[in-house]
Design a protein around this motif. Structure first.
Motif, mmCIF file in Angstrom:
data_model
loop_
_atom_site.group_PDB
_atom_site.id
_atom_site.type_symbol
_atom_site.label_atom_id
_atom_site.label_comp_id
_atom_site.label_asym_id
_atom_site.label_seq_id
_atom_site.Cartn_x
_atom_site.Cartn_y
_atom_site.Cartn_z
ATOM 1 N N ARG A 126 -8.619 9.582 3.312
ATOM 2 C CA ARG A 126 -8.131 10.131 2.881
ATOM 3 C C ARG A 126 -9.103 11.534 2.008
ATOM 4 N NH1 ARG A 126 -5.868 8.618 -2.528
ATOM 5 N NH2 ARG A 126 -6.852 6.633 -3.001
ATOM 6 N N LEU A 155 -2.260 9.809 -1.127
ATOM 7 C CA LEU A 155 -1.430 8.939 -2.371
ATOM 8 C C LEU A 155 -0.288 7.889 -2.239
ATOM 9 C CD1 LEU A 155 -1.706 11.641 -5.777
ATOM 10 C CD2 LEU A 155 -3.343 9.408 -5.101
ATOM 11 N N LYS A 156 0.936 9.425 -1.262
ATOM 12 C CA LYS A 156 2.091 8.742 -1.376
ATOM 13 C C LYS A 156 2.306 7.680 -0.164
ATOM 14 C CE LYS A 156 4.889 12.595 -2.324
ATOM 15 N NZ LYS A 156 5.920 13.795 -0.946
ATOM 16 N N THR A 157 1.057 7.632 0.249
ATOM 17 C CA THR A 157 0.958 6.899 1.708
ATOM 18 C C THR A 157 0.214 5.581 0.887
ATOM 19 O OG1 THR A 157 0.108 8.311 3.093
ATOM 20 C CG2 THR A 157 -0.129 5.768 4.342
ATOM 21 N N VAL A 158 -0.664 5.620 0.507
ATOM 22 C CA VAL A 158 -0.550 4.307 -0.393
ATOM 23 C C VAL A 158 -0.588 3.325 -1.270
ATOM 24 C CG1 VAL A 158 -2.585 3.644 -1.832
ATOM 25 C CG2 VAL A 158 -3.233 5.381 -0.995
ATOM 26 N N ASP A 159 0.742 4.482 -1.609
ATOM 27 C CA ASP A 159 2.232 3.999 -2.658
ATOM 28 C C ASP A 159 2.989 3.669 -1.739
ATOM 29 O OD1 ASP A 159 3.694 3.425 -5.154
ATOM 30 O OD2 ASP A 159 4.777 4.544 -3.728
ATOM 31 N N LEU A 160 3.306 3.827 -0.466
ATOM 32 C CA LEU A 160 3.890 2.897 0.704
ATOM 33 C C LEU A 160 3.424 2.200 1.071
ATOM 34 C CD1 LEU A 160 5.422 6.202 2.366
ATOM 35 C CD2 LEU A 160 6.775 4.720 0.707
ATOM 36 N N LYS A 197 1.353 0.031 -0.018
ATOM 37 C CA LYS A 197 1.598 -1.119 -1.455
ATOM 38 C C LYS A 197 2.878 -1.735 -1.279
ATOM 39 C CE LYS A 197 -2.772 0.379 -3.601
ATOM 40 N NZ LYS A 197 -2.973 0.855 -5.573
ATOM 41 N N ARG A 198 3.772 -1.342 -1.562
ATOM 42 C CA ARG A 198 5.249 -1.199 -1.490
ATOM 43 C C ARG A 198 6.058 -2.408 -0.560
ATOM 44 N NH1 ARG A 198 9.371 3.415 -2.977
ATOM 45 N NH2 ARG A 198 7.547 4.173 -3.245
#
Length: 34
Positions: free
Chosen positions: A14, A26-31, A33-34
């Motif tokens: 990124r 940031l959204k991709t990393v958050d998804l 991690k979940r």
């Protein structure tokens, strides 16, 4: 559906500068991690 006990890995590339951090990254990393 069978579940696997092994872990998967992913690499996210990124754009990041002093003033800006890519919101899609940031959204991709958050998804991931979940």
């Amino acid at each position: 559906m069978p579940t696997s006990t092994s872990t998967a890995s992913a690499q996210v590339y990124r754009m990041k500068t002093v003033e800006h951090m890519c919101p899609f990254g940031l959204k991709t990393v958050d998804l991931l991690k979940r």
